[in-house]
Design a protein around this motif. Structure first.
Motif, PDB file in Angstrom:
ATOM      1  N   THR A 127     122.064 -35.018  88.067  1.00  0.00           N
ATOM      2  CA  THR A 127     122.681 -36.329  88.034  1.00  0.00           C
ATOM      3  C   THR A 127     124.209 -36.320  87.737  1.00  0.00           C
ATOM      4  O   THR A 127     125.107 -37.171  88.350  1.00  0.00           O
ATOM      5  CB  THR A 127     121.896 -37.152  86.718  1.00  0.00           C
ATOM      6  OG1 THR A 127     120.520 -37.246  86.946  1.00  0.00           O
ATOM      7  CG2 THR A 127     122.497 -38.492  86.533  1.00  0.00           C
ATOM      8  N   GLY A 128     124.670 -35.432  86.927  1.00  0.00           N
ATOM      9  CA  GLY A 128     125.951 -35.308  86.711  1.00  0.00           C
ATOM     10  C   GLY A 128     126.949 -34.763  87.835  1.00  0.00           C
ATOM     11  O   GLY A 128     127.994 -35.296  88.286  1.00  0.00           O
ATOM     12  N   PHE A 129     126.175 -34.039  88.608  1.00  0.00           N
ATOM     13  CA  PHE A 129     126.898 -33.712  89.929  1.00  0.00           C
ATOM     14  C   PHE A 129     126.973 -34.793  90.887  1.00  0.00           C
ATOM     15  O   PHE A 129     127.897 -35.087  91.497  1.00  0.00           O
ATOM     16  CB  PHE A 129     126.153 -32.501  90.863  1.00  0.00           C
ATOM     17  CG  PHE A 129     126.604 -32.279  91.980  1.00  0.00           C
ATOM     18  CD1 PHE A 129     125.979 -32.646  93.352  1.00  0.00           C
ATOM     19  CD2 PHE A 129     127.835 -31.500  92.126  1.00  0.00           C
ATOM     20  CE1 PHE A 129     126.454 -32.360  94.421  1.00  0.00           C
ATOM     21  CE2 PHE A 129     128.281 -31.070  93.403  1.00  0.00           C
ATOM     22  CZ  PHE A 129     127.760 -31.356  94.415  1.00  0.00           C
ATOM     23  N   VAL A 130     125.974 -35.559  91.048  1.00  0.00           N
ATOM     24  CA  VAL A 130     126.107 -36.654  91.826  1.00  0.00           C
ATOM     25  C   VAL A 130     127.244 -37.835  91.271  1.00  0.00           C
ATOM     26  O   VAL A 130     127.789 -38.394  92.182  1.00  0.00           O
ATOM     27  CB  VAL A 130     124.701 -37.528  91.910  1.00  0.00           C
ATOM     28  CG1 VAL A 130     124.807 -38.948  92.550  1.00  0.00           C
ATOM     29  CG2 VAL A 130     123.700 -36.771  92.538  1.00  0.00           C
ATOM     30  N   TRP A 131     127.248 -38.166  90.021  1.00  0.00           N
ATOM     31  CA  TRP A 131     128.083 -38.963  89.497  1.00  0.00           C
ATOM     32  C   TRP A 131     129.640 -38.453  89.702  1.00  0.00           C
ATOM     33  O   TRP A 131     130.683 -39.330  89.941  1.00  0.00           O
ATOM     34  CB  TRP A 131     128.052 -39.367  88.079  1.00  0.00           C
ATOM     35  CG  TRP A 131     126.814 -40.297  87.898  1.00  0.00           C
ATOM     36  CD1 TRP A 131     125.724 -39.981  87.291  1.00  0.00           C
ATOM     37  CD2 TRP A 131     126.951 -41.549  88.193  1.00  0.00           C
ATOM     38  NE1 TRP A 131     125.147 -41.181  87.142  1.00  0.00           N
ATOM     39  CE2 TRP A 131     125.477 -42.150  87.836  1.00  0.00           C
ATOM     40  CE3 TRP A 131     127.995 -42.501  89.044  1.00  0.00           C
ATOM     41  CZ2 TRP A 131     125.341 -43.503  88.104  1.00  0.00           C
ATOM     42  CZ3 TRP A 131     127.683 -43.825  89.080  1.00  0.00           C
ATOM     43  CH2 TRP A 131     126.296 -44.258  88.596  1.00  0.00           C
ATOM     44  N   GLN A 132     129.590 -37.011  89.742  1.00  0.00           N
ATOM     45  CA  GLN A 132     130.858 -36.355  89.803  1.00  0.00           C
ATOM     46  C   GLN A 132     131.395 -36.706  91.333  1.00  0.00           C
ATOM     47  O   GLN A 132     132.596 -37.013  91.835  1.00  0.00           O
ATOM     48  CB  GLN A 132     131.013 -34.921  89.855  1.00  0.00           C
ATOM     49  CG  GLN A 132     132.317 -34.279  89.943  1.00  0.00           C
ATOM     50  CD  GLN A 132     132.009 -32.638  89.894  1.00  0.00           C
ATOM     51  OE1 GLN A 132     130.973 -32.095  89.656  1.00  0.00           O
ATOM     52  NE2 GLN A 132     133.187 -31.929  90.020  1.00  0.00           N
ATOM     53  N   LEU A 133     130.515 -36.714  92.235  1.00  0.00           N
ATOM     54  CA  LEU A 133     130.731 -37.176  93.652  1.00  0.00           C
ATOM     55  C   LEU A 133     131.041 -38.572  93.858  1.00  0.00           C
ATOM     56  O   LEU A 133     132.006 -38.832  94.852  1.00  0.00           O
ATOM     57  CB  LEU A 133     129.676 -36.813  94.407  1.00  0.00           C
ATOM     58  CG  LEU A 133     129.352 -35.334  94.844  1.00  0.00           C
ATOM     59  CD1 LEU A 133     127.887 -35.163  95.487  1.00  0.00           C
ATOM     60  CD2 LEU A 133     130.566 -34.530  95.351  1.00  0.00           C
ATOM     61  N   VAL A 134     130.550 -39.297  92.993  1.00  0.00           N
ATOM     62  CA  VAL A 134     130.919 -40.697  92.940  1.00  0.00           C
ATOM     63  C   VAL A 134     132.400 -40.996  92.623  1.00  0.00           C
ATOM     64  O   VAL A 134     133.092 -41.859  92.983  1.00  0.00           O
ATOM     65  CB  VAL A 134     129.664 -41.648  92.228  1.00  0.00           C
ATOM     66  CG1 VAL A 134     130.163 -43.107  92.181  1.00  0.00           C
ATOM     67  CG2 VAL A 134     128.473 -41.467  93.059  1.00  0.00           C
ATOM     68  N   TYR A 135     132.604 -40.476  91.333  1.00  0.00           N
ATOM     69  CA  TYR A 135     133.770 -40.776  90.722  1.00  0.00           C
ATOM     70  C   TYR A 135     134.912 -39.767  91.001  1.00  0.00           C
ATOM     71  O   TYR A 135     136.052 -40.113  90.475  1.00  0.00           O
ATOM     72  CB  TYR A 135     133.643 -40.606  89.039  1.00  0.00           C
ATOM     73  CG  TYR A 135     132.830 -41.832  88.668  1.00  0.00           C
ATOM     74  CD1 TYR A 135     131.668 -41.636  87.952  1.00  0.00           C
ATOM     75  CD2 TYR A 135     133.192 -43.107  88.767  1.00  0.00           C
ATOM     76  CE1 TYR A 135     130.971 -42.556  87.389  1.00  0.00           C
ATOM     77  CE2 TYR A 135     132.550 -43.987  88.372  1.00  0.00           C
ATOM     78  CZ  TYR A 135     131.257 -43.935  87.769  1.00  0.00           C
ATOM     79  OH  TYR A 135     130.733 -45.079  87.191  1.00  0.00           O
ATOM     80  N   ASN A 136     134.744 -38.771  92.031  1.00  0.00           N
ATOM     81  CA  ASN A 136     136.021 -37.969  92.453  1.00  0.00           C
ATOM     82  C   ASN A 136     137.076 -38.798  92.864  1.00  0.00           C
ATOM     83  O   ASN A 136     137.106 -39.514  93.692  1.00  0.00           O
ATOM     84  CB  ASN A 136     135.521 -37.123  93.436  1.00  0.00           C
ATOM     85  CG  ASN A 136     136.440 -35.800  93.754  1.00  0.00           C
ATOM     86  OD1 ASN A 136     137.569 -36.257  93.619  1.00  0.00           O
ATOM     87  ND2 ASN A 136     135.878 -34.874  94.033  1.00  0.00           N
ATOM     88  N   PRO A 137     138.437 -38.553  92.110  1.00  0.00           N
ATOM     89  CA  PRO A 137     139.477 -39.370  92.501  1.00  0.00           C
ATOM     90  C   PRO A 137     140.054 -39.241  93.905  1.00  0.00           C
ATOM     91  O   PRO A 137     140.692 -39.795  94.552  1.00  0.00           O
ATOM     92  CB  PRO A 137     140.528 -39.045  91.497  1.00  0.00           C
ATOM     93  CG  PRO A 137     140.072 -37.716  91.049  1.00  0.00           C
ATOM     94  CD  PRO A 137     138.551 -37.614  90.976  1.00  0.00           C
ATOM     95  N   ASP A 138     139.725 -38.165  94.602  1.00  0.00           N
ATOM     96  CA  ASP A 138     140.208 -37.716  95.890  1.00  0.00           C
ATOM     97  C   ASP A 138     139.284 -38.012  96.964  1.00  0.00           C
ATOM     98  O   ASP A 138     139.524 -38.642  98.006  1.00  0.00           O
ATOM     99  CB  ASP A 138     140.492 -36.009  96.159  1.00  0.00           C
ATOM    100  CG  ASP A 138     141.665 -35.880  95.106  1.00  0.00           C
ATOM    101  OD1 ASP A 138     141.480 -34.587  94.502  1.00  0.00           O
ATOM    102  OD2 ASP A 138     142.464 -36.608  94.651  1.00  0.00           O
ATOM    103  N   THR A 139     138.056 -37.706  96.923  1.00  0.00           N
ATOM    104  CA  THR A 139     136.843 -38.030  97.720  1.00  0.00           C
ATOM    105  C   THR A 139     135.568 -38.556  97.605  1.00  0.00           C
ATOM    106  O   THR A 139     134.746 -38.689  97.869  1.00  0.00           O
ATOM    107  CB  THR A 139     136.571 -36.436  98.222  1.00  0.00           C
ATOM    108  OG1 THR A 139     135.922 -35.764  97.342  1.00  0.00           O
ATOM    109  CG2 THR A 139     137.562 -35.602  98.878  1.00  0.00           C
ATOM    110  N   GLY A 140     135.813 -39.402  96.189  1.00  0.00           N
ATOM    111  CA  GLY A 140     134.610 -40.024  95.523  1.00  0.00           C
ATOM    112  C   GLY A 140     134.245 -41.291  96.399  1.00  0.00           C
ATOM    113  O   GLY A 140     135.073 -41.757  97.345  1.00  0.00           O
ATOM    114  N   LEU A 141     133.069 -41.668  96.260  1.00  0.00           N
ATOM    115  CA  LEU A 141     132.467 -42.753  97.164  1.00  0.00           C
ATOM    116  C   LEU A 141     133.073 -44.062  96.708  1.00  0.00           C
ATOM    117  O   LEU A 141     133.411 -44.984  97.502  1.00  0.00           O
ATOM    118  CB  LEU A 141     130.956 -42.844  96.714  1.00  0.00           C
ATOM    119  CG  LEU A 141     130.054 -43.829  97.427  1.00  0.00           C
ATOM    120  CD1 LEU A 141     129.966 -43.919  98.842  1.00  0.00           C
ATOM    121  CD2 LEU A 141     128.693 -44.018  96.765  1.00  0.00           C
ATOM    122  N   ILE A 142     133.367 -44.232  95.323  1.00  0.00           N
ATOM    123  CA  ILE A 142     133.993 -45.428  94.906  1.00  0.00           C
ATOM    124  C   ILE A 142     135.313 -45.632  95.456  1.00  0.00           C
ATOM    125  O   ILE A 142     135.726 -46.827  96.123  1.00  0.00           O
ATOM    126  CB  ILE A 142     134.117 -45.688  93.348  1.00  0.00           C
ATOM    127  CG1 ILE A 142     132.550 -45.687  92.750  1.00  0.00           C
ATOM    128  CG2 ILE A 142     134.952 -46.812  93.011  1.00  0.00           C
ATOM    129  CD1 ILE A 142     132.646 -45.708  91.318  1.00  0.00           C
TER     130      ILE A 142
END
Length: 177
Positions: free
Chosen positions: A153-168
């Protein structure tokens, strides 16, 4: 020329002899082991190592904490441990003004957690067990956080919130040059 006087007819051969059955000695063949020696050693390690770690890190420390509650110790060196008996508890119950409000707050939390989440959880379980529309989706939404590991879950949220390549940032176009 010899004559056989003890010849038997075919009918006599079909009749079993009278009397007790002959005793045959049964040779023990030993029992086959379900687990080989290597399997038993592996099983011993797989069950023994976690058990030893659990006992050492949980039970020994818990019992040591209980024993230290009856002592006076500054936490430095084992030679400074002094047995005081129930004096610590006497001081806690009488001289500490924060103790009884803390007990009261813990009792309130305990009662609230017993009276609200448990019946609500049972209510949700009954509702999810009914044949209602989208019940599988509801079950997935409720049980997925329990099933998925916290690390994943933490890894998925890291992918979502990543400032360079994040989903958002990709969705709102914030990471475009």
């Amino acid at each position: 020329m010899t004559t056989n006087t003890t010849s038997k007819s075919p009918e006599a051969a079909a009749v079993p002899p009278s009397g007790p059955a002959p005793v045959t000695k049964r040779v023990p063949q030993g029992h086959k082991r379900l687990l080989t020696r290597r399997d038993r050693i592996t099983l011993g390690f797989m069950a023994g190592v976690p058990t030893v770690l659990h006992v050492a890190l949980v039970w020994v420390t818990a019992l040591a904490s209980i024993a230290l509650a009856f002592t006076s110790w500054d936490g430095i060196g084992f030679d400074s441990i002094k047995w005081v008996g129930l004096d610590n508890f006497k001081q806690l119950f009488t001289d500490n003004p924060q103790f009884w409000p803390a007990v009261e707050h813990n009792v309130i939390w305990f009662v609230v957690l017993i009276l609200i989440p448990t019946p609500f959880g049972l209510f949700l379980a009954v509702q999810l067990d009914k044949k209602i529309r989208f019940s599988r989706l509801y079950q997935t939404a409720f049980f997925l956080p329990v099933v998925v590991s916290l690390a994943v879950t933490g890894f998925v949220w890291q992918l979502v919130y990543n400032p360079d390549t994040g989903l958002i940032n990709s969705l709102i176009g914030a990471n475009k040059p």
